[in-house]
Motif scaffolding. Structure first.
Motif, PDB file in Angstrom:
ATOM      1  N   LEU A 108      -7.343  12.721  71.715  1.00 25.58           N
ATOM      2  CA  LEU A 108      -8.153  11.848  72.733  1.00 25.58           C
ATOM      3  C   LEU A 108      -7.027  11.243  73.601  1.00 25.58           C
ATOM      4  O   LEU A 108      -7.429  11.229  74.989  1.00 25.58           O
ATOM      5  CB  LEU A 108      -8.965  10.815  71.899  1.00 25.58           C
ATOM      6  CG  LEU A 108     -10.283  11.223  71.020  1.00 25.58           C
ATOM      7  CD1 LEU A 108     -10.531  10.026  70.500  1.00 25.58           C
ATOM      8  CD2 LEU A 108     -11.008  11.846  72.154  1.00 25.58           C
TER       9      LEU A 108
ATOM     10  N   ILE B 239     -14.378  14.328  75.631  1.00 27.07           N
ATOM     11  CA  ILE B 239     -14.492  13.283  74.413  1.00 27.07           C
ATOM     12  C   ILE B 239     -15.539  13.972  73.565  1.00 27.07           C
ATOM     13  O   ILE B 239     -15.034  13.985  72.310  1.00 27.07           O
ATOM     14  CB  ILE B 239     -14.850  12.256  75.048  1.00 27.07           C
ATOM     15  CG1 ILE B 239     -13.997  11.584  75.998  1.00 27.07           C
ATOM     16  CG2 ILE B 239     -14.831  11.104  73.658  1.00 27.07           C
ATOM     17  CD1 ILE B 239     -12.546  11.511  75.385  1.00 27.07           C
TER      18      ILE B 239
ATOM     19  N   SER C 262     -14.322  16.877  71.884  1.00 27.87           N
ATOM     20  CA  SER C 262     -12.950  16.634  70.870  1.00 27.87           C
ATOM     21  C   SER C 262     -13.576  16.277  69.649  1.00 27.87           C
ATOM     22  O   SER C 262     -13.081  16.737  68.385  1.00 27.87           O
ATOM     23  CB  SER C 262     -12.079  15.708  71.573  1.00 27.87           C
ATOM     24  OG  SER C 262     -11.171  15.276  70.699  1.00 27.87           O
TER      25      SER C 262
END
Length: 297
Positions: free
Chosen positions: A279, A264, A267
């Motif tokens: 996501l 996460i 990203s």
């Protein structure tokens, strides 16, 4: 008596690069009657098939067999299909990418090494960047038996390891067979980790030897959702298929609680903010990995 070798190559929309490296394979110093080359066009649209048919039609390459996919099989599917088509006489299988260039004596070196080391099931050479041969592109790789995390380290001599980057690996055919061959359900990413771990579980060694060097013309790739999906999902598949209790639990938890937050965060950094679609792909990858889902996205 020389070992029979099957060389497996596949390509999608990289005709000129494929041609150049295929020619290097066909020009190997190893006796032509002792190796075959299986070259696959993975549903390209750039003239790859025309290039392959022209080379085959010349009549100068009797050890070349060409195959064409009607639809894109991707990396895992190509490897599995090529493996199904190798000659029954072959005792060694060289898997390589279309962007890898071999030195003229590579097959001779690999065959001699495997003959001298019957316990080796997979052999990988030193791999350097095509644009900067002074820089190693890949190293011998290891998998933590507790967390499932990967690591690598440089090596100046032959080194036993857990897995090798599959851009150029020579496999003993019997080791491949005992490992179940190439698993197309991975599609791309981590398939070579799974395969090498299975080869080791079958009692063979996986060896990186920098005595021979090949070049890898690695192109910078854009972030793609499907590639991220396989990259993150397949890590769970490697654990599911190769780790036993209790280590499959510890490794799964490590990836879930340590790896997932990093995915996460990566990203957010790479996109300089929230990319909702990416996501969602990451979350789906983790969910599908936890439930053991293979195959294409």
């Amino acid at each position: 008596m020389a070992s029979k070798i099957s060389v497996l190559l596949y390509s999608h929309n990289r005709a000129e690069q494929f041609r150049a490296n295929l020619e290097l394979v066909l020009a190997q110093s190893y006796p032509a009657e002792d190796f075959e080359v299986l070259a696959m066009d993975d549903a390209s649209g750039d003239g790859t098939w025309a290039m392959l048919t022209a080379i085959a039609a010349s009549g100068e390459r009797g050890n070349l067999r060409i195959l064409r996919n009607s639809s894109n099989l991707d990396i895992g599917g190509c490897r599995a299909e090529l493996y199904r088509n190798i000659s029954p006489e072959s005792s060694l299988v060289l898997l390589m990418d279309d962007d890898v260039a071999l030195p003229p004596d590579f097959l001779s070196w690999a065959a001699a090494y495997m003959a001298a080391n019957p316990g080796v099931g997979a052999l990988g050479p030193r791999v350097v960047y095509h644009k900067d041969p002074s820089r190693p592109a890949h190293y011998p790789n290891f998998v933590s038996p507790v967390t499932g995390f990967y690591s690598s380290r440089g090596a100046d001599a032959a080194t036993d390891c857990d897995w090798l980057i599959a851009c150029c690996v020579c496999f003993r055919r019997e080791a491949l067979a005992q490992a179940g061959g190439f698993d197309a359900s991975f599609v791309s990413s981590h398939e070579e980790v799974d395969l090498c771990l299975k080869i080791k579980a079958a009692g063979y060694r996986v060896v990186y030897d920098p005595e021979r060097t090949v070049t890898h013309d690695i192109a910078e790739k854009k972030r793609k959702s499907d590639r991220l999906y396989y990259l993150y999902r397949n890590k769970f598949l490697v654990i599911r298929k190769n780790f036993r209790l209790p280590w499959n639990i510890t490794a799964t938890l490590a990836i879930l609680f340590l790896g997932f937050p990093r995915y996460i965060a990566d990203s957010l950094v790479q996109n300089r903010g929230v990319n909702a679609a990416e996501l969602r792909t990451i979350v789906k990858a983790v969910f599908d990995g936890l439930r053991g889902r293979g195959g294409k996205l």
